[in-house]
Design an enzyme around this catalytic site. Structure first.
Site, PDB file in Angstrom:
ATOM      1  N   SER A  50      59.654  18.727  15.367  1.00 28.08           N
ATOM      2  CA  SER A  50      60.339  20.247  15.744  1.00 28.08           C
ATOM      3  C   SER A  50      60.551  20.967  14.519  1.00 28.08           C
ATOM      4  O   SER A  50      60.807  22.292  14.761  1.00 28.08           O
ATOM      5  CB  SER A  50      61.587  19.980  16.524  1.00 28.08           C
ATOM      6  OG  SER A  50      62.518  18.991  15.755  1.00 28.08           O
ATOM      7  N   TYR A  74      65.004  15.696  17.920  1.00 32.73           N
ATOM      8  CA  TYR A  74      66.581  15.517  18.266  1.00 32.73           C
ATOM      9  C   TYR A  74      67.099  16.775  18.375  1.00 32.73           C
ATOM     10  O   TYR A  74      67.543  17.434  17.340  1.00 32.73           O
ATOM     11  CB  TYR A  74      67.368  14.522  17.465  1.00 32.73           C
ATOM     12  CG  TYR A  74      68.399  13.970  18.332  1.00 32.73           C
ATOM     13  CD1 TYR A  74      68.667  13.947  19.809  1.00 32.73           C
ATOM     14  CD2 TYR A  74      69.196  13.064  17.479  1.00 32.73           C
ATOM     15  CE1 TYR A  74      69.628  13.201  20.194  1.00 32.73           C
ATOM     16  CE2 TYR A  74      70.321  12.205  18.041  1.00 32.73           C
ATOM     17  CZ  TYR A  74      70.550  12.465  19.412  1.00 32.73           C
ATOM     18  OH  TYR A  74      71.644  11.668  20.201  1.00 32.73           O
ATOM     19  N   TYR A 234      67.820  12.131  -6.971  1.00 38.46           N
ATOM     20  CA  TYR A 234      66.788  11.980  -6.013  1.00 38.46           C
ATOM     21  C   TYR A 234      66.126  10.428  -6.247  1.00 38.46           C
ATOM     22  O   TYR A 234      66.337   9.522  -5.686  1.00 38.46           O
ATOM     23  CB  TYR A 234      65.627  13.239  -5.707  1.00 38.46           C
ATOM     24  CG  TYR A 234      65.182  12.993  -4.468  1.00 38.46           C
ATOM     25  CD1 TYR A 234      65.398  13.673  -3.327  1.00 38.46           C
ATOM     26  CD2 TYR A 234      63.961  12.002  -4.294  1.00 38.46           C
ATOM     27  CE1 TYR A 234      64.873  13.795  -2.089  1.00 38.46           C
ATOM     28  CE2 TYR A 234      63.514  11.684  -2.871  1.00 38.46           C
ATOM     29  CZ  TYR A 234      64.042  12.625  -2.108  1.00 38.46           C
ATOM     30  OH  TYR A 234      63.352  12.249  -0.787  1.00 38.46           O
TER      31      TYR A 234
END
Ligand code: NAI
Length: 398
Positions: A50, A74, A234
């Protein structure tokens, strides 16, 4: 209702349906202008479909290959007069474009980590697309409840020692120093549980057991490495450990798939872009603001859609070879990591402060990019107009 942006830290709690639709349209137009991807998969399951990279993968599939897609995400629908989340509006807009052309488009909204939801998705997939020839795994989440009901939380912390770095307060436009304390062993373990490969592997083994992966299917999960300035937080930090686990999982799944269905598993190491997930990582918004200025000036800038078009073209249409580290790892971060780009980023990094933030970096572009994730600051949208917050996703399977 009139919908305005409401930013709270690294998230915007409102979203604009017309703005999100405009952003989706822009990405569709980009893909159409680049041309059809004749050999791209025709039936594809996208987990995390999404927003960000997953949404761009879905747009490339729909607009570039007229592929039937099944998207899992979600998101929050509009309720009690409140706007839906951006991912909901993005999906509604892309669905409308797909259905207008008769392209099959199905979606499920729920917690992809849960076993129940996986079972329901598999049943729905069987009744709609049937077998798929590609699965994209693009979930990014702060927590995961696994099949035994245990909830794990991910943290974004260095490992071994504390890390002091410049960062930016994106609300105030202030550059300051932060010190991030190292993660405990338990925090590392939990982050790997959330963002490592365990859930991906569960999905793939379930799909194979249910005979829903076509022979020769390709599965891809996304990763990031980045340059040395961000490594302590990271690559060498908790999220990097999770990504290393994802890479090991890719190797295991690659052997498994090649045995079972002559398929392949890949990690695509993508470029740093502004998404809801990346906005939450300390230091990264400042790095992105500098990177975007350097890459834009060099004519090398790419966003999610350019990256995903390049990935699909390289993987399936052999339009432009992809750089590879190994049989299971392709690199789309080649332009970001060009030595001349990183040399310039590093030079700016050393000099940047609050007073030169807007001249030495693309901080304004970063902020606009961030608001556009939620459908704000998009051209051609009247933000003073009354707008209906309800946008149906017609083929949403309950
Ligand atoms: P994003 O925040 O834009 O998208 C996350 C997606 O996951 C959304 O569709 C969301 O609805 C879905 N999702 C989250 N929790 C879920 C759950 N429990 N059940 C079902 N769906 C759920 O994130 P982004 O940045 O596109 O990240 C996707 C992948 O790309 C991640 O693996 C990330 O590490 C990777 N990546 C991101 C980069 C970046 O700069 N943003 C760079 C390179 C890789």
């Amino acid at each position: 209702m009139i919908i305005q942006s409401k930013v709270r830290g690294f998230i915007c709690i409102t979203a604009h349906p017309d703005g999100c639709a405009a952003q989706v349209r822009k990405q569709i137009d980009y893909v159409r202008a680049r041309g059809e991807l004749k050999n791209a998969p025709k039936r594809i399951l996208i987990l995390g479909a999404s927003t960000g990279y997953g949404l761009a993968s879905r747009i490339v599939s729909v607009a570039g290959a007229k592929a039937a897609t099944f998207g899992v995400f979600y998101e929050r629908p509009s309720a009690d007069g409140k706007p839906a989340s951006a991912g909901w509006y993005n999906t509604a807009a892309l669905e409308a474009a797909a259905l207008k052309e008769g392209i099959p488009f199905y979606s499920m909204n729920g917690d992809a980590f849960s076993s129940d939801f996986k079972t329901k998705t598999v049943e729905a997939l069987r009744k709609t697309l049937g077998t798929v020839d590609c699965v994209i795994y693009s979930l990014a989440a702060p927590r995961r409840t696994d099949k035994d009901g245990i909830t794990y939380k991910s943290v974004l912390k260095p490992i071994g020692q504390s890390f002091t770095s410049k960062t930016v307060n994106t609300d105030k436009g202030e550059v300051f120093e932060i010190t991030l304390e190292p993660a405990t062993d338990d925090e590392i373990f939990q982050t790997v549980k959330v963002m490592g490969g365990e859930d991906w592997e569960e999905w793939i083994r379930l799909l194979v057991a249910e005979k829903l992966l076509a022979s020769n299917a390709t599965i891809v999960a996304y990763s990031y490495i980045g340059p040395e300035v961000t490594w302590p937080i990271y690559k060498s930090g908790t999220i990097g450990r999770a990504k290393a686990h994802l890479a090991e999982t890719a190797e295991r799944l690659n052997s498994f798939l090649s045995d079972k269905i002559q398929g392949r598993a890949l990690i695509s190491v993508n470029k740093a872009v502004v998404t809801q997930a990346s906005s939450a990582i300390p230091v990264v918004p400042l790095y992105n603001s500098i990177l975007f200025k350097v890459m834009k000036e060099a004519g090398l800038h790419e966003d999610c859609i350019q990256q995903m078009y390049r990935l699909f073209a390289g993987l399936f249409d052999e339009k432009g070879a992809l750089k590879r580290d190994s049989a299971t790892c392709v690199r789309l971060d080649d332009l970001e990591l060009k030595p001349e780009v990183q040399f310039e980023v590093q030079r700016i990094w050393e000099r940047i402060n609050t007073s030169n933030l807007r001249t030495l970096s693309d901080f304004d572009g970063y902020k606009k990019n961030f608001l556009q994730l939620f459908g704000f600051e998009c051209e051609g949208v009247d933000y003073n107009a009354d707008v209906n917050p309800e946008r149906p996703i017609r083929n949403l399977i309950a």
